[in-house]
Structure formats: C-alpha cells, structure tokens
Design a protein around this motif. Structure first.
Motif, PDB file in Angstrom:
ATOM      1  N   SER A 123      -1.334 -13.991 -72.084  1.00 55.48           N
ATOM      2  CA  SER A 123      -0.105 -13.230 -72.278  1.00 55.48           C
ATOM      3  C   SER A 123      -0.379 -11.727 -72.123  1.00 55.48           C
ATOM      4  O   SER A 123       0.392 -10.993 -71.505  1.00 55.48           O
ATOM      5  N   PRO A 177       1.500 -13.550 -63.286  1.00 52.42           N
ATOM      6  CA  PRO A 177       2.104 -12.910 -64.458  1.00 52.42           C
ATOM      7  C   PRO A 177       3.341 -13.651 -64.968  1.00 52.42           C
ATOM      8  O   PRO A 177       3.498 -13.846 -66.168  1.00 52.42           O
ATOM      9  N   THR A 206       2.443 -16.746 -67.095  1.00 55.96           N
ATOM     10  CA  THR A 206       1.884 -16.466 -68.420  1.00 55.96           C
ATOM     11  C   THR A 206       2.940 -15.872 -69.332  1.00 55.96           C
ATOM     12  O   THR A 206       2.956 -16.127 -70.532  1.00 55.96           O
ATOM     13  N   LEU A 207       3.864 -15.088 -68.784  1.00 52.81           N
ATOM     14  CA  LEU A 207       4.878 -14.457 -69.622  1.00 52.81           C
ATOM     15  C   LEU A 207       5.928 -15.475 -70.070  1.00 52.81           C
ATOM     16  O   LEU A 207       6.463 -15.396 -71.160  1.00 52.81           O
ATOM     17  N   ARG A 208       6.217 -16.451 -69.205  1.00 54.92           N
ATOM     18  CA  ARG A 208       7.189 -17.484 -69.548  1.00 54.92           C
ATOM     19  C   ARG A 208       6.676 -18.318 -70.717  1.00 54.92           C
ATOM     20  O   ARG A 208       7.394 -18.613 -71.666  1.00 54.92           O
ATOM     21  N   LEU A 209       5.342 -18.651 -70.645  1.00 54.19           N
ATOM     22  CA  LEU A 209       4.753 -19.475 -71.695  1.00 54.19           C
ATOM     23  C   LEU A 209       4.614 -18.696 -72.995  1.00 54.19           C
ATOM     24  O   LEU A 209       4.815 -19.220 -74.074  1.00 54.19           O
TER      25      LEU A 209
END
Ligand SMILES: Nc1ncnc2c1ncn2[C@@H]1O[C@H](COP(=O)(O)OP(=O)(O)OP(=O)(O)O)[C@@H](O)[C@H]1O
Ligand SMILES: [Mg+2]
Lengths: 395, 233
Positions: free
Chosen positions: A301, A388, A391-394
């Motif tokens: 993140s 990116p 990782t940002l969604r998760l």
C-alpha cells in the motif's frame, strides 16, 4: 544531489522505524563477515610471532655448503670461496665456517663421561660470522684476528651451551674441547635461522687446523647476505661461482625458507572456517531477500501510494536497494568490529600476537554490501513492478 | 460547464477498459468520453461495479485504457511510458482514497513530505510547504502524530494535505468520506470544496447523494458507461 539525499534519508527512516526487522537483516552479513575475519585473523595470529620473526631476520641469508657427490667424507669448499662468492654482485657479505666432527666437549675434564655421548658441534669460524648472521653477543667478544694469528685457544659458545655448562656472563672459564683447554671469551645469542648454533662451540680457523685437522683447514660452508630482491637467483649464481672446478658439489639453501613455511597460516583450517563464514553470509543474504520480499508485500500500500504520488518504478527499486545497501554497510562494519574483537579475545587467551591483515576490513565490508545488494535485487524488482492501482484498491 | 477548449484539463475520448480475456472478459469501462475543465467540481455516482474507480484510475494516469485516448493538459498520455506517466501524476494530479493510505511509520508531516520527495527541493522548503499544507486542513498542531494516533477524519485530512501539497491541477478523490462518520465526512467535504479553484478541478467518486448533489456537476455511471452528465450549479 538532493534526490540522492532523499533516497538515503528515506532508507534510514524506513530502517529505523522497523528496528527489530532491521536487526534481523543486519545479523546475517554481520555474523558472516565476523566469522570470516575471525577465521583469517586467528589463524594468522597463531603464527604471528613467527611472521614477525621472519620479517625481523630478513629473508636474504643464503647458505652454501659442500656436499660430496659420491659419499666421500668431509667435503670442502675451495680455499678462495669467499673471493669467489663476492664475485656475485648481489652478494653483500660472506662468512665461511668449517664444521668439525666427533669432538667431545665437556665443561671440565671430570665430566667427560657424561658428555661423551652428547654431540656438541664445534665450528671453526672467522670474525665475520656474527656480522653476517646479524646476531649479537650476550656477553664477552667474538673471535678476533688475534685469536686467528696466535695460538691462543679461545672459544665462543652458544647461549644454550652456556646455560647447559653453567657458564655465567663475563665469567673466566675454560672448557675442554677434544682434550684441549679453551678459554671462553664470549657467549653468542640465539641464532634463529641456525638453531644448532645455540649449543655450538666456535673457535678460530687456526685453532681448528692446529688442534683437530691433519690437513690445511678448508671451509665446508659459507653464509652470505644477499640483495633481498634477488635471493633465489643469487643462490643459483653462488652454486656456480663456488662449485666451478672443485671436487665437491655445492648446495645452496635460503635459510629463512623453512621458517617462512612454518610461519604460514594453516590454510586448510582457514579455508574451512572461511567457507563456514561464507555460508553464513549467503544464508544471511537469503534471509535479507526473504525478509525484504515479505516487506514488499506488507508495504504494498505504501508502494502504491508512493507511485500515485509520482515516484517512478526506478525510484522505488533504488529505494529498496538502498535499504539493502545500508544494511550491508552497517552489517559489514559491525561484522568487522565483531571479528576484530574475536581475534583480540582469542589471541589474548592463547597468548598470541594480534594479527589482522589490513585488507580484511574493507574486504569484509565490500562482501557484506555485495551480498546485501544481490539479496535486495529481487525484492526491489518486485516492489518496482507492483501496479499502483491494484495495491491501492486492496489497501 | 465551460466549452472553451483551452480550459480542458483532462479528456477521455472513446475510452474503454476491460479486464481479463476470452470468456472472462469484463468491460469495466465502455467507450467513455468525458472532459474535466479547470474550475470543475465534479461528483461521479453510480452503483457498485459501474466503473467509477476504473475511470478515476484512468483519469489519474494510474492505469492505461484498452482503447481510446486520454489527454492531460492537452498532452496525449495513452502511449506514454510508465516513467513519463508517473511524472504527469506527480506534476498534475492529487489523489485521495477511501482507505487513507498513509504510511504508518511516518508522522503526519512525514506523510505529507513524501509527496515532495525526490524533487530536488531543499529539506527546509519541503518542510515548510508541508506544514502549510497541514495547516490548510487544520492539522498544523498534529504534525508530529503518527497515523495510529489520529482519528479517521484526521487521517483523511492528512491524506488531503498530502494530495494538495504538490499543488495539483486535478484532485481525484475515490469515496473520500466512505470510511468516515457524518461529522468527519462533512469536514472533509468542506475542505475538498474549498480546494476547488479557477485553475484546479476536483473530482469526487461518491455513494452519498448529499455529497453528489453538493457538487457543481454530477456524472452518473451504469455498467461502464456514462448515463448522464448534469450541471447542477
Ligand atoms: N483488476 C481487476 N480485475 C478484474 N476485474 C476488475 C478489476 N478491477 C475492476 N474490475 C471490474 O470492473 C468493474 C468496475 O469496477 P470499479 O472498481 O471501477 O467499480 P466501482 O464503480 O468503483 O464500484 P464500487 O462502487 O464498488 O467501488 C467491476 O465489475 C469490477 O469487478
Ligand atoms: Mg470503487
């Protein structure tokens, strides 16, 4: 410049923020480097005294001795051996000797029985011998030209024999050499390159000829100090210069070679411990790769948001790699210090001299950095390749 | 909505984005055309899975479209290499997410400063700008607090400070109030609304009808398409 400083700062902050993890990372390269340094240092220290001695004695003493080619007795060198030797330009000084055999030496007549079976070497020598051997007198003086020119029976004895015979420094004593009374005029210090001289009796060539030889006295051995940069070729040249046309063969020997050999560290032991250290450092490297890979997942993140904020893949990769490099530098330095401590403690306990080759320290740090960088390459690539958005969604 | 072309900060033209391939292909976005202008305050609404986040990712150059063209400040970014697109993000776009995505081991100031790293700035200047940004969201006094020491609303405000410290032309927020209670949500929205200016556009994806209707322009999405684009004020 500012960019580089940012990279270093972020790496340091990241490492300091996760102290336990950082400590675990440091352990691998640290223990590996320490093991290697300690292994090399301790095996060197074990021979440290001898190494120092070799350095002190010099490696440029050459011995040339007569050896009979067909088992004849008492081989000799030519009468003009010194002149011949000096024709070799790299020879600096020469001292001839003659080794006499089967002479019984006793401290006084009555002790003859006790010393009959103890072989004590008797050596005829000239005034140059201590100079060429670079050995000082413990007390008294060396044989001089007066001894040579007169019929005075003067003897110098080795420090070991003085102890054996109970001869005190400066004491006026006579000893029995093959039935003749010789006055002890001096005691010679230990000759490290010629340990046999410790218990030898030295007399003048004239005395040797008068008291113990049927024929004219001829040297059977010379010692030569030679140009230190041309020791081996000088030894070869001496063989030819001395032996030419003579009845007996000439053998040369570089006196420090045996000592140097003895002073060599136990390479096999060193190899084993260094291999173990290398193994430790490789395992440490794998540990770094593993911990950092996990860290990439944990920090995905963070990586994602950094990418969103405009940090390029390259920056992310270099940032991770730099963490590995910092770990390598600090781990390497700590490892070198720890290794030095181990050598110091080990050498103190064993009573050795602390010996550590100066190249070990930089080599240890470079090794730690190399391993850390190699270990950091894979996680750094993984970090850089993260998408990116994913990782940002998760997040 | 202005029609002056020079005002267009960003434009999607016939943009599609699909995930997967073959049978499993999902068209998250279908032939979408949208312009964001300087001074816009846009809300994007639509049911879950309608493609709002996908569109925001494309607007933010975090993703590349399967087809269509995207321009930022008149520059085509579709064919750009990753490094160049990253540069565009860093220069022109600010992000705020539902999960604040603060870096846990850095304090508020450190998090804001992260946006200004590797820019060849003097540390003092970076610090000063970051403090100003924190003060702008009303958190100047909490600069040395780490994310765990901050409430959700405060964390989102730090994220806002981080997004605006680079002075982006476009601020993209994906459900910025989704994880906040009403009071904090209102606070964050107030700040967001205040950030919109003549030069800057603010785009907010939201499920909250009140928030959606407080925007000047509302874009509604369904099944990867824009179904309406209304000017409310
Ligand atoms: N990485 C991905 N792989 C496969 N499918 C994806 C991926 N990302 C999004 N999708 C799909 O694309 C569609 C649009 O997703 P998107 O996240 O844009 O929806 P959304 O409007 O933001 O929904 P929500 O309101 O729930 O956040 C969804 O059907 C989703 O399943
Ligand atoms: Mg979404």
């Amino acid at each position: 410049m500012n960019v580089f400083r940012d990279l270093v700062r972020v790496a340091m902050v990241g490492l300091l923020a996760r102290k336990v993890r950082t400590l675990l990372l440091l352990l691998g390269p640290m223990i590996g480097v320490a093991a290697i340094i300690a292994a090399v240092g301790l095996t060197d220290s074990a021979k440290g005294d001898l190494k120092a001695k070799v350095a002190e004695l010099g490696t440029n003493l050459v011995e040339a001795s007569a050896s009979s080619s067909f088992g004849g007795q008492n081989p000799t060198l030519p009468r003009d051996v010194v002149e011949r030797a000096m024709t070799v330009t790299s020879v600096r000084s020469v001292a001839p000797i003659v080794e006499l055999s089967n002479i019984i030496v006793t401290p006084y007549e009555e002790a003859r029985e006790k010393y009959e079976t103890v072989p004590i070497p008797v050596v005829g020598a000239d005034e140059n011998l201590p100079v060429v051997l670079e050995v000082p007198m413990v007390s008294g003086r060396w044989i001089n030209s007066f001894d040579e020119g007169s019929n005075a029976r003067s003897a110098v004895i080795g420090v070991g024999l003085a102890r054996e015979f109970g001869v005190l420094p400066e004491e006026l004593r006579t000893i029995d050499v093959g039935g003749f009374d010789y006055t002890v005029v001096g005691i010679l210090d230990s000759v490290l390159l010629e340990p046999g001289f410790d218990t030898a009796v030295f007399i003048s060539f004239a005395s040797a000829e008068n008291d113990f030889l049927d024929d004219d006295v001829l040297p059977n051995k010379i010692y030569a100090r030679v140009d230190p940069s041309r020791v081996d070729e000088t030894a070869d040249a001496l063989t030819t210069a001395i032996g030419l046309g003579g009845p007996d063969e000439v053998k040369t020997d570089v006196k420090s070679e045996a000592l140097e050999l003895a002073a060599q560290s136990d390479r096999q032991l060193q190899l084993i411990v260094v291999s173990m250290g290398l193994l430790a450092i490789i395992v440490g490297g794998l540990g770094i790769a593993n911990v950092m890979s996990i860290s990439v997942i944990q920090r995905s993140s963070e990586i994602g948001i950094r990418r969103a904020l405009g940090h390029t893949r390259k920056i992310i990769a270099v940032q991770f790699l730099l963490e590995a490099i910092v770990v390598g530098v600090i781990g390497g330095i700590c490892g070198v210090l720890l290794g030095m401590l181990a050598i110091f403690v080990g050498a103190s306990i064993a009573g050795w001299v602390f010996v550590m080759a100066p190249w070990l320290a930089p080599a240890g740090v470079v090794l730690a950095i190399t391993i850390s960088v190699m270990a950091g390459l894979y996680p750094a690539r993984r970090a850089a390749r993260l998408e990116p958005l994913e990782t940002l969604r998760l997040g | 909505m202005s029609d002056v072309m020079s005002d267009v900060l960003m434009r999607l033209e016939g943009v599609s984005r699909c995930y997967g391939s073959g049978e499993a292909t999902v068209w998250a976005l279908h032939d979408v055309t949208l312009s964001i202008h300087a001074g816009d305050f846009v809300s994007i609404v639509g049911p879950s899975g309608s493609g709002k986040s996908t569109m925001l990712g494309l607007l933010g150059c975090l993703d590349s479209p399967t087809s269509g063209s995207i321009t930022v400040g008149g520059v085509e970014v579709t064919g750009l290499a990753d490094a160049a697109r990253t540069h565009v993000r860093g220069q022109s776009i600010g992000f705020v997410f539902q999960q604040f995505h603060l870096i846990p081991h850095l304090d508020a100031l450190g998090n804001v400063e992260t946006a200004l790293l590797y820019r060849d700035l003097k540390p003092a200047e970076r610090r000063e700008r970051s403090m100003e940004s924190l003060e702008r969201v009303g958190l100047g006094h909490r600069f040395d607090h780490r994310p765990v020491q901050l409430s959700g609303g405060e964390q989102q405000r730090v994220a806002l400070a981080r997004a605006l410290v680079t002075q982006p032309k476009i601020l993209l927020a994906d459900e910025p109030t989704g994880a906040l209670d009403t009071r904090n949500a209102a606070n964050v929205m107030e700040i967001l609304a205040g950030l919109q200016s003549d030069e800057r556009a603010v785009v907010i994806v939201t499920h909250d009808t009140d928030i959606a209707n407080s925007a000047a322009r509302k874009v509604s999405m369904l099944d990867g398409r824009i179904v309406s684009d209304e000017v409310l004020r």
